[in-house]
Each structure stands twice: as structure tokens, then as C-alpha cells.
Design an enzyme around this catalytic site. Structure first.
Site, short mmCIF file in Angstrom:
data_model
loop_
_atom_site.label_atom_id
_atom_site.label_comp_id
_atom_site.label_asym_id
_atom_site.label_seq_id
_atom_site.Cartn_x
_atom_site.Cartn_y
_atom_site.Cartn_z
N ASP A 1 47.44 29.52 4.07
CA ASP A 1 46.22 29.09 3.38
C ASP A 1 45.13 30.15 3.55
O ASP A 1 44.41 30.17 4.56
CB ASP A 1 45.76 27.75 3.96
N GLU B 1 45.45 45.49 -5.00
CA GLU B 1 44.75 46.75 -4.77
C GLU B 1 45.60 47.70 -3.93
O GLU B 1 45.88 47.43 -2.76
CB GLU B 1 43.41 46.48 -4.09
N LYS C 1 34.68 42.25 4.75
CA LYS C 1 35.59 42.25 3.61
C LYS C 1 36.72 43.23 3.87
O LYS C 1 37.88 42.98 3.52
CB LYS C 1 34.83 42.60 2.33
N HIS D 1 39.73 55.81 -2.57
CA HIS D 1 39.89 54.64 -3.44
C HIS D 1 40.27 55.06 -4.85
O HIS D 1 41.18 54.49 -5.46
CB HIS D 1 38.60 53.83 -3.46
#
Length: 448
Positions: free
Chosen positions: A296, A78, A280, A397
Site C-alpha cells: 500500500d 521514471e 520526495k 535527469h
């Protein structure tokens, strides 16, 4: 007039970072390589390997943490993630940068006894403390030689899953929690080895008890990073919004912007629906950085989200508040997150590009890596909240999304930017519009 970093070509960006000493010539070649892993390496990193997935690595330049400036790699699909992190980092840099500390860097392991027969088992295990420490040291002498090893041990009684008896066990559990200094490694193998040694002692000392498992915990509360920043409210006003404003009018707009960011942060503390998306945004930066350096990401995500719910309610990881330390409005941001990031071991050295990306940060140890990555997460969060309470998140965005949309409909080479530019001024930004604009671009170029 010199071009800004984001206006350079990928090759020019790498050339600049080599000139600045942030990237070695060898790492430059690795990051420039269009190929993925060699088949031999790929087939041995995962089971049943059939192919490879390629994602771009972008960089966030100028992340100022504790007085030092870093360039941080982000691996993501993104475009807006990299742009937002860079924008947030730029704002904080103008205010003097982030302050970040890592009070400790310890990983946790668990050795669990199921359905203890002895009601005083936890107490009796605690009396074996010296023997358990000795077993841990003997199990992994190399980590002791490097200055690490078992640092603490605590024993907890845990209730059964269903006291009424509907679950598999009715007497609960006893958990022996091991706090281990794994130095700069992620530490799973170290902790599992030490845990198995502790489990062996428990089986010997308490033969009537059932030792269920010995395993690392990804709830890495011993590896917390605390990061903060203070931003004069005037820095939060976009340049286009500040045009023509002076004095009290500009100060008023700045304070309103800071207040709205603080309110958005408050909402994430009281509403799970908002908190998930708030976090998020933080993880957009943290996850992308962890992925770029071969760490990880699943462990990091799980630990951070568990930390967000540590008091029984899921909350925003970061908090922003409006303060007036000397009369003028200042936005204070702070966040603590468990970040057990590694700078050695694991897949880092097996993935040459991940090792090159880690070298780009230039951190001396894993704790420093964690501080920088936490700062990127807070920068990402700042940029998202600022956009959300001013222009709206969709405007920025979709502007970044225009390139991906152009590629989706078949634009290649110079056509990508041409179609993307037309999409940004189009009434509707969707695939139908992109296909029509691509046809126009091709017709103008005589491609028919």
C-alpha cells in the site's frame, strides 16, 4: 570484456539473476510476460474497473544491507529513479554497505470515543485493560496462534477541534490506541477486527458514551526502520572529476563535496520548501519498491510524511553530516522512517508479478523487507543530493529523459536509442528537436 548489468538486455538481466539464484525460472516467466492481469482478476481488484495501466519494473542490484547483498525491484515510470538508486547503492556498497535495524514491528489501531460525558473516561477505560486484552485475543485467535496479537494499549484525551464551539463537538475525544503485532502482514484487517472487539466492550461498559470509530492508523511509528551508512569522502567524487587529481587536491575536492551534501541536508531540516523535495527523493525509492511488491503505497507515503512533521515542523527524513572519525573526511548518513511493509497477504498473492518481485528480494520476513527498502530510499537520496551539489540534477535527469522523449515523438525499436543518443548531445532537448532527429534517423535508414 563483460558488459555491466545496465548494458544487458532485459532477458539477459533476468537470465543472470536466475543463474545467481535471485530469481526462479517461474518468476522469470512472470516478469517477462508482456500481458497484464487477466480480466477476471482485474475486475475484482478494484470497483468499476475499465482497463489497466502498465509500468515497468527495474531492479537495483548490489544493495548491501547488514552484510547481505540484495537485488531490489522498483516499479516506476521514471528512468532516473532506478539509475539514481543503483548509483547510490554502488557508492555505499564500496564503503561497506548500509546498517539497518527494525527495533519493533507493531501496527497501531484506534478506537475513538467522541465527546466523552465522563471527565474521567480515559482513566476508567484504562482500568478495563485486562478485559480489553481478552476481547482482542478472542477476536482474532489466528494471529495469536502465529505469535502476534495485541501488545500494548494506551488511552489519550484529545481536545476538541474548535474549543470555541464552532466545530461539531466541544468536549473533544478519547482515543484508545492499540499496538498490535501483525507478524508479516500489513495488518489492516487484523487491526480492524481487534478494534471492533474493543469497541464492543466499550459500548457495553460505557453505554452513555458514543464510540465513534475503530480503524487502523497509518502512522506506523511502531514499525520504524533505522538505516545508516558511513562514506569516505573520496567515494563521492565522480570519476570524471577526479581525473588528473592526486593527494591533497583530490582530498580537498572530496571534502568539499561531502560538505555540500551535508549543507543540502541541513537546508532540508530548516526549510519546508526544500524538505518536501528532499523527501520526495527518498520516497522515489521507497514508493517504487513498495509498488513493485504489491504494498500500500498511499499508507507508506502518508506515514512517512507525518513522521517528517512529528515535532510540528516538516523536515527532511534523512540527515547527512560531515565527520572526521580518524582525521579523514567521512559523510555519515542516517534516516528513520515508519515502513509497515508486508511480505504476505493483501494484494501480494493476487498479483503474480508483485509476488515474483517480492521473491526477487529474497527476504525472510516483513521486517527484513522494510530494512532493504529503507536502504534503497537512503541510496536514492544520496544520489540525488550528490548530483544536486555537483553537476546539477538536470544533467543526469535529462540524459535519462531522452529515451522517454524519443518514445513520445514516435521512435520505436532501435530508433529509440538512436534518437536518445542524438538528443543527449543536442543544444536543446525538447519535442521539436526529437521530431527533427527522428526524421533524420528514419531518412538515414531509408524509411522516408
Amino acid at each position: 570484456m563483460s558488459r555491466r548489468f545496465y548494458e544487458l538486455s532485459p532477458a539477459e538481466r533476468r537470465e543472470q539473476m536466475v543463474a545467481e539464484g535471485r530469481l526462479t525460472p517461474e518468476a522469470d516467466e512472470l516478469l517477462a510476460a508482456p500481458v497484464g492481469l487477466d480480466p477476471h482478476t482485474a475486475s475484482r481488484l478494484v470497483e468499476n474497473q475499465v482497463g489497466q495501466l502498465h509500468l515497468p519494473i527495474g531492479v537495483v542490484p548490489g544493495v548491501l544491507v547488514n552484510g547481505r547483498t540484495y537485488t531490489v525491484p522498483l516499479c516506476t515510470e521514471e528512468a532516473s529513479v532506478v539509475a539514481a538508486a543503483a548509483n547510490g547503492a554502488r557508492i555505499v556498497r564500496m564503503a561497506g554497505g548500509f546498517t539497518a535495524v527494525t527495533p519493533t514491528r507493531l501496527m497501531t489501531g484506534q478506537v475513538v470515543v467522541a465527546e466523552p460525558r465522563d471527565p474521567r473516561l480515559a482513566e476508567r477505560i484504562g482500568q478495563c485493560r485486562e478485559e480489553l486484552f481478552a476481547a482482542a485475543a478472542q477476536a482474532h485467535p489466528s494471529i495469536i496462534a502465529r505469535g502476534g496479537g495485541l501488545r500494548d494499549l494506551r488511552v489519550r484525551d484529545l481536545p476538541p477541534a474548535d474549543p470555541a464551539g464552532g466545530a461539531a463537538g466541544t468536549r473533544g475525544f478519547v482515543s484508545v490506541d492499540l499496538s498490535v503485532d501483525v507478524r508479516d502482514a500489513m495488518g489492516a484487517n487484523i487491526i480492524d477486527t481487534i478494534g471492533e472487539a474493543v469497541a464492543a466492550v466499550l459500548r457495553e461498559r460505557f453505554p452513555d458514551e458514543e464510540v465513534l470509530m475503530a480503524i487502523i492508523s497509518n502512522y506506523a511509528v511502531g514499525s520504524l526502520v533505522e538505516v545508516s551508512c558511513d562514506l569516505p569522502a573520496a567515494l563521492l567524487v565522480p570519476a570524471r572529476a577526479a581525473r588528473g587529481l592526486e593527494g591533497e587536491e583530490l582530498a580537498g575536492l572530496a571534502e568539499r563535496t561531502a560538505r555540500r551534501i551535508a549543507l543540502a541536508s541541513d537546508l532540508a531540516q530548516v526549510d519546508t520548501t526544500r524538505a518536501v523535495t528532499h523527501n520526495k527523493g527518498v520516497m522515489n525509492g521507497v514508493h517504487a519498491a513498495a509498488l513493485a511488491i504489491g504494498n500500500d503505497t498511499r499508507a507508506v507515503e502518508a506515514g512517512c510524511h507525518a513522521w517528517a512533521a512529528r515535532d510540528g515542523r516538516y523536515r527532511g527524513l534523512s540527515q547527512w553530516s560531515l565527520t572526521r572519525p580518524q582525521g579523514a573526511a567521512v559523510l555519515h548518513g542516517q534516516m528513520s522512517v515508519p515502513l509497515p511493509l508486508a511480505s504476505v497477504g493483501g494484494t501480494i498473492h493476487a498479483l503474480a508479478q508483485a509476488e515474483a518481485a517480492l521473491g526477487l528480494i529474497g527476504a525472510e520476513d516483513a521486517a527484513e523487507v522494510a530494512r532493504v527498502v529503507a536502504a534503497v530510499g537512503l541510496a536514492q537520496n544520496l544520489a540525488a543530493l550528490r548530483a544536486l551539489v555537483t553537476d546539477g540534477i538536470q544533467k543526469g535527469h535529462m540524459s535519462m529523459h531522452s529515451r522517454a522523449l524519443a518514445i513520445t515523438v514516435g521512435a520505436r525499436g532501435e530508433q529509440i536509442e538512436q534518437v536518445a543518443e542524438l538528443l543527449r548531445s543536442a543544444e536543446r532537448m525538447n519535442q521539436d528537436t526529437a521530431r527533427r532527429l527522428l526524421a533524420q534517423v528514419r531518412a538515414a535508414a531509408g524509411e522516408g
